[in-house]
Design a protein around this motif. Structure first.
Motif, PDB file in Angstrom:
ATOM      1  N   GLU A 172      -4.655 -11.769   3.268  1.00 36.39           N
ATOM      2  CA  GLU A 172      -5.733 -12.473   2.550  1.00 36.39           C
ATOM      3  C   GLU A 172      -7.180 -11.591   2.507  1.00 36.39           C
ATOM      4  N   THR A 173      -7.159 -10.565   2.970  1.00 30.54           N
ATOM      5  CA  THR A 173      -8.054  -9.165   2.431  1.00 30.54           C
ATOM      6  C   THR A 173      -7.133  -7.950   1.273  1.00 30.54           C
ATOM      7  N   VAL A 174      -7.925  -8.124   1.024  1.00 29.84           N
ATOM      8  CA  VAL A 174      -7.976  -7.057  -0.362  1.00 29.84           C
ATOM      9  C   VAL A 174      -8.588  -5.683  -0.239  1.00 29.84           C
ATOM     10  N   ALA A 175      -7.851  -4.521  -0.480  1.00 31.17           N
ATOM     11  CA  ALA A 175      -7.975  -3.367  -0.493  1.00 31.17           C
ATOM     12  C   ALA A 175      -8.208  -2.955  -1.362  1.00 31.17           C
ATOM     13  N   ARG A 176     -10.099  -2.015  -1.230  1.00 30.34           N
ATOM     14  CA  ARG A 176     -10.633  -2.515  -2.394  1.00 30.34           C
ATOM     15  C   ARG A 176     -10.571   0.072  -2.866  1.00 30.34           C
ATOM     16  N   ASP A 177      -9.642   0.346  -4.210  1.00 28.10           N
ATOM     17  CA  ASP A 177     -10.281   1.477  -4.306  1.00 28.10           C
ATOM     18  C   ASP A 177     -10.264   1.904  -5.306  1.00 28.10           C
ATOM     19  N   VAL A 178     -12.315   1.504  -5.084  1.00 30.43           N
ATOM     20  CA  VAL A 178     -12.950   1.484  -6.266  1.00 30.43           C
ATOM     21  C   VAL A 178     -13.932   2.622  -5.629  1.00 30.43           C
ATOM     22  N   VAL A 179     -13.783   3.841  -6.378  1.00 33.97           N
ATOM     23  CA  VAL A 179     -14.732   5.283  -6.472  1.00 33.97           C
ATOM     24  C   VAL A 179     -15.733   5.284  -6.323  1.00 33.97           C
ATOM     25  N   GLN A 180     -16.341   4.940  -5.163  1.00 35.59           N
ATOM     26  CA  GLN A 180     -18.307   5.230  -4.976  1.00 35.59           C
ATOM     27  C   GLN A 180     -19.400   5.969  -5.380  1.00 35.59           C
ATOM     28  N   ARG A 221       1.167  -1.162  -0.391  1.00 34.46           N
ATOM     29  CA  ARG A 221      -0.191   0.135  -0.229  1.00 34.46           C
ATOM     30  C   ARG A 221       0.892   1.660  -0.312  1.00 34.46           C
ATOM     31  N   MET A 222       0.739   2.759  -0.779  1.00 29.18           N
ATOM     32  CA  MET A 222       1.295   3.761  -0.621  1.00 29.18           C
ATOM     33  C   MET A 222       0.883   4.020   0.295  1.00 29.18           C
ATOM     34  N   ALA A 223       1.819   4.569   0.815  1.00 24.38           N
ATOM     35  CA  ALA A 223       1.842   5.828   2.088  1.00 24.38           C
ATOM     36  C   ALA A 223       2.537   7.334   1.729  1.00 24.38           C
ATOM     37  N   ARG A 224       1.907   8.779   2.587  1.00 25.05           N
ATOM     38  CA  ARG A 224       2.774   9.701   1.710  1.00 25.05           C
ATOM     39  C   ARG A 224       3.927   9.585   2.518  1.00 25.05           C
ATOM     40  N   GLU A 225       3.782   8.988   3.609  1.00 24.92           N
ATOM     41  CA  GLU A 225       5.420   9.432   4.045  1.00 24.92           C
ATOM     42  C   GLU A 225       6.744   9.276   3.360  1.00 24.92           C
ATOM     43  N   ARG A 226       6.115   7.571   2.808  1.00 26.03           N
ATOM     44  CA  ARG A 226       7.210   6.784   2.384  1.00 26.03           C
ATOM     45  C   ARG A 226       7.281   6.547   0.511  1.00 26.03           C
ATOM     46  N   VAL A 227       6.477   7.722   0.127  1.00 22.45           N
ATOM     47  CA  VAL A 227       5.694   6.945  -1.231  1.00 22.45           C
ATOM     48  C   VAL A 227       7.456   7.512  -2.310  1.00 22.45           C
TER      49      VAL A 227
END
Length: 431
Positions: free
Chosen positions: A235-243, A34-40
């Motif tokens: 096992e979980t998938v982060a969902r980035d879909v804008v609703q 996952r992207m994070a501002r402090e290390r991107v």
């Protein structure tokens, strides 16, 4: 065509695909986190740092000489993003060499790929002080170069605004203001975070004689190379879909630059991502709307009225954003927007000509068929499916596109909601 076979080794997975038609053997190692501002910014720099030298090959020149000894094997390292995930890749394209021991050549290429990913220490090779200083200047130039392609830059800015406050809104290369303060110890610290936290997926595609044996060796080598106290695969998938149903105000942003053309980008939230059942319908709808040269927007805005130098629409599979982007004169933005909205309403009413539908389906089928002949695209598609938590293959996508009906596309169009209009106004574009 056979499908990928997966060897699950805990945190790591090795995916193999025998393919007798390919003349090269593809080996790829992908890390995603996952992207994070402090290390991107630091994460984005790592692949270039890796290519600057390792413990055993402490300079770029020595890496290049090692590839020459592998009959011109092409090695690569890159940073990309998919929604809110940073993806780091190290890979090699190994040629078929008549008379050469295939197993030995592949093993040496694998050694090189693993060396580029794991054979590092602070103060040595790419993490040496002089190498880091050189890379910092090069990375500044990469970030600045994004602005040189105005269309690509405007699309990036539009998506950043649409995904504001989420990992998906972070830029792939990070931020120029972060670069100056970076030192070797900080880069190496982030490198260790990547090894500890990223999911690791290895790929082998092509004519390998002992694919199962190769997969087992790769899994074993990765287990040795990764930190002992490593996190297991999530096992979980982060969902980035804008609703579309999220309560948020529509944003309209205008910026100006010295350019002859104005870039117009209007993003819609669909709520549909790569792994969703409606995704093929969204892709078909986009093709009819603005994805191809026969589409409604291209014909109405560019061909009939000459209001744009170019106009297309694009679906981002990770966020579900459908974005219309056009190169126009600044004084044409309202007229272009009005026609765009009229064509979208026509789609919502199901006004799709048989010729539009058939040509869109044929063009999509051709695109997907071409991807089946490109090892890098097969790897990228599979990995994107992994990130999305989907098992949809390219042949399955072709079958799904064939099953989409015009009313399905109209239903998807009806659900679209505008999220952001971003205009990069060229100061020289007003006549």
């Amino acid at each position: 065509m056979e499908s990928f076979q997966t060897l699950d080794a805990g945190r790591c997975q090795v995916h193999t695909l025998p393919h007798p038609a390919f003349r090269t053997k593809e080996i790829s190692l992908k890390f995603h986190l996952r992207m994070a501002r402090e290390r991107v910014t630091e994460v984005a720099m790592l692949p270039a740092v890796w290519m600057n030298g390792t413990l055993s090959l402490p300079s770029y020149r020595q890496i290049a000489l090692a590839t020459d000894d592998l009959y011109g094997t092409h090695v690569r390292a890159s940073a990309s993003k998919r929604g809110g995930y940073h993806i780091l890749e190290v890979g090699a394209s190994v040629p078929d060499v008549p008379g050469e021991d295939e197993a030995a050549l592949v093993e040496r290429a694998l050694d090189l790929v693993l060396s580029l990913a794991f054979d590092h220490a602070i103060g040595v090779g790419g993490f040496a002080e002089a190498a880091v200083q050189r890379e910092k200047e090069l990375h500044r130039r990469r970030i600045r170069a994004v602005r040189d392609d105005k269309a690509a830059y405007a699309l990036q800015r539009c998506h950043q605004i649409a995904c504001r406050g989420t990992p998906a809104g972070l830029p792939r290369l990070g931020f120029e203001e972060d670069v100056e303060a970076l030192m070797p110890d900080r880069l190496y610290e982030v490198y260790q975070q990547v090894l500890a936290q990223a999911e690791v997926h290895a790929y082998a595609v092509g004519q390998f004689r002992d694919m199962a044996g190769l997969a087992a060796r790769v899994a074993g080598r990765l287990a040795q190379a990764l930190p002992e106290k490593r996190a297991m695969r999530t096992e979980t998938v982060a969902r980035d879909v804008v609703q579309p149903v999220e309560v948020r105000a529509f944003e309209e942003v205008t910026e100006a630059e010295e350019a002859q053309q104005t870039q117009f980008d209007l993003a819609f939230a669909s709520g549909v991502g790569f792994g969703d059942d409606e995704y093929p319908a969204l892709v078909m709808m986009n093709g009819v709307f603005g994805g191809f040269a026969h589409s409604k927007l291209f014909m109405s805005i560019r061909e009939r009225r000459s209001l744009a130098y170019s106009v297309w629409s694009f679906v981002d599979a990770a966020t579900g954003l459908l974005t219309v982007y056009a190169g126009i004169s600044a004084d044409k933005r309202d007229e272009v927007r009005q026609i765009l909205e009229e064509e979208l309403e026509a789609l919502r009413r199901g006004e799709i000509a048989a010729s539009e539908w058939q040509e869109t389906r044929a063009t999509l089928r051709n695109q997907y068929q071409q991807m089946l002949d490109q090892p890098a695209m097969l790897i990228a598609w599979h990995h994107h499916a992994v990130i999305a938590g989907s098992e949809r293959t390219i042949p399955e996508m072709i079958e799904s596109v064939d099953r989409v009906r015009p009313e399905d596309a109209a239903e998807v169009a009806a659900a679209l909601r505008p999220v952001c209009l971003y205009v990069l106004e060229g100061r020289g574009s007003r006549a």
